[in-house]
Design a protein around this motif. Structure first.
Motif, PDB file in Angstrom:
ATOM      1  N   VAL A  48      36.230  37.406  52.920  1.00 44.32           N
ATOM      2  CA  VAL A  48      37.094  37.396  51.751  1.00 44.32           C
ATOM      3  C   VAL A  48      36.881  38.631  50.891  1.00 44.32           C
ATOM      4  O   VAL A  48      37.821  39.360  50.581  1.00 44.32           O
ATOM      5  N   ALA A  49      35.635  38.871  50.487  1.00 41.25           N
ATOM      6  CA  ALA A  49      35.333  39.986  49.600  1.00 41.25           C
ATOM      7  C   ALA A  49      33.854  40.303  49.667  1.00 41.25           C
ATOM      8  O   ALA A  49      33.039  39.462  50.049  1.00 41.25           O
ATOM      9  N   ALA A  50      33.492  41.523  49.284  1.00 36.81           N
ATOM     10  CA  ALA A  50      32.097  41.932  49.253  1.00 36.81           C
ATOM     11  C   ALA A  50      31.868  42.917  48.129  1.00 36.81           C
ATOM     12  O   ALA A  50      32.792  43.613  47.699  1.00 36.81           O
ATOM     13  N   ILE A  51      30.625  42.974  47.677  1.00 34.19           N
ATOM     14  CA  ILE A  51      30.253  43.911  46.631  1.00 34.19           C
ATOM     15  C   ILE A  51      28.866  44.448  46.927  1.00 34.19           C
ATOM     16  O   ILE A  51      27.962  43.696  47.291  1.00 34.19           O
ATOM     17  N   ILE A  52      28.696  45.751  46.792  1.00 34.70           N
ATOM     18  CA  ILE A  52      27.384  46.365  46.925  1.00 34.70           C
ATOM     19  C   ILE A  52      26.653  46.193  45.612  1.00 34.70           C
ATOM     20  O   ILE A  52      27.169  46.554  44.552  1.00 34.70           O
ATOM     21  N   TRP A  53      25.454  45.600  45.677  1.00 29.52           N
ATOM     22  CA  TRP A  53      24.745  45.254  44.455  1.00 29.52           C
ATOM     23  C   TRP A  53      24.503  46.460  43.562  1.00 29.52           C
ATOM     24  O   TRP A  53      24.723  46.406  42.358  1.00 29.52           O
ATOM     25  N   SER A  54      24.028  47.528  44.159  1.00 31.80           N
ATOM     26  CA  SER A  54      23.797  48.753  43.405  1.00 31.80           C
ATOM     27  C   SER A  54      25.068  49.582  43.417  1.00 31.80           C
ATOM     28  O   SER A  54      25.505  50.050  44.466  1.00 31.80           O
ATOM     29  N   GLY A  55      25.667  49.757  42.263  1.00 32.53           N
ATOM     30  CA  GLY A  55      26.872  50.560  42.152  1.00 32.53           C
ATOM     31  C   GLY A  55      28.138  49.750  41.989  1.00 32.53           C
ATOM     32  O   GLY A  55      29.063  50.179  41.284  1.00 32.53           O
ATOM     33  N   GLY A  56      28.214  48.590  42.635  1.00 33.77           N
ATOM     34  CA  GLY A  56      29.337  47.699  42.433  1.00 33.77           C
ATOM     35  C   GLY A  56      30.590  47.992  43.232  1.00 33.77           C
ATOM     36  O   GLY A  56      31.661  47.462  42.899  1.00 33.77           O
ATOM     37  N   SER A  57      30.502  48.814  44.274  1.00 32.95           N
ATOM     38  CA  SER A  57      31.669  49.057  45.117  1.00 32.95           C
ATOM     39  C   SER A  57      32.110  47.764  45.777  1.00 32.95           C
ATOM     40  O   SER A  57      31.277  46.964  46.213  1.00 32.95           O
ATOM     41  N   THR A  58      33.422  47.551  45.876  1.00 27.59           N
ATOM     42  CA  THR A  58      33.964  46.300  46.390  1.00 27.59           C
ATOM     43  C   THR A  58      34.918  46.524  47.544  1.00 27.59           C
ATOM     44  O   THR A  58      35.479  47.613  47.714  1.00 27.59           O
ATOM     45  N   SER A  59      35.108  45.480  48.319  1.00 31.30           N
ATOM     46  CA  SER A  59      36.114  45.469  49.368  1.00 31.30           C
ATOM     47  C   SER A  59      36.699  44.074  49.453  1.00 31.30           C
ATOM     48  O   SER A  59      36.042  43.091  49.108  1.00 31.30           O
ATOM     49  N   TYR A  60      37.957  43.984  49.925  1.00 34.10           N
ATOM     50  CA  TYR A  60      38.664  42.715  49.956  1.00 34.10           C
ATOM     51  C   TYR A  60      39.451  42.566  51.242  1.00 34.10           C
ATOM     52  O   TYR A  60      39.943  43.553  51.807  1.00 34.10           O
TER      53      TYR A  60
END
Length: 119
Positions: A48-60
């Motif tokens: 569904v979605a993801a986020i990199i903990w450091s930095g906060g880059s996202t994908s959907y």
């Protein structure tokens, strides 16, 4: 070892909104990727979605772009999934997941929370 617990699921009408929460414990998340997956009855588990903990880059996933937003709160060790404009097709068990940045597969999983969207 990382422990993940989801909450916030429920029953909502089409067009409505829900916010899922995932609290993490056991290890720092500075080197982790957090994700949300979902699985409908009889279907495979989908990203569904993801986020990199450091930095906060996202994908959907394409199916939720523009409707869902993943975010994190480092001070609370929590990850959220804000779901707007919900559709019946969004009905599924939603799982919080985590992986180390050097892993390609998610190897930490919560128990899931049910989201049901009625039409």
């Amino acid at each position: 070892q990382v422990q993940l617990v989801e909450s916030g699921g429920g029953l909502v009408q089409a067009g409505g909104s829900l916010r899922l929460s995932c609290v993490a414990s056991g290890r720092t998340f500075s080197s982790y990727v957090m994700g949300w997956f979902r699985q409908a009855p009889g279907k495979e588990r989908d990203f569904v979605a993801a986020i990199i903990w450091s930095g906060g880059s996202t994908s959907y996933a394409d199916s939720v772009k523009g409707r869902f937003t993943i975010s994190r709160d480092g001070t609370k060790n929590m990850v959220y999934l804000q779901m707007n404009s919900l559709k019946p097709e969004d009905t599924a068990v939603y799982y919080c997941a985590a992986r180390s940045t050097w892993d390609s597969e998610y190897n930490y999983w919560g128990q899931g929370t049910q989201v049901t969207v009625s039409s």
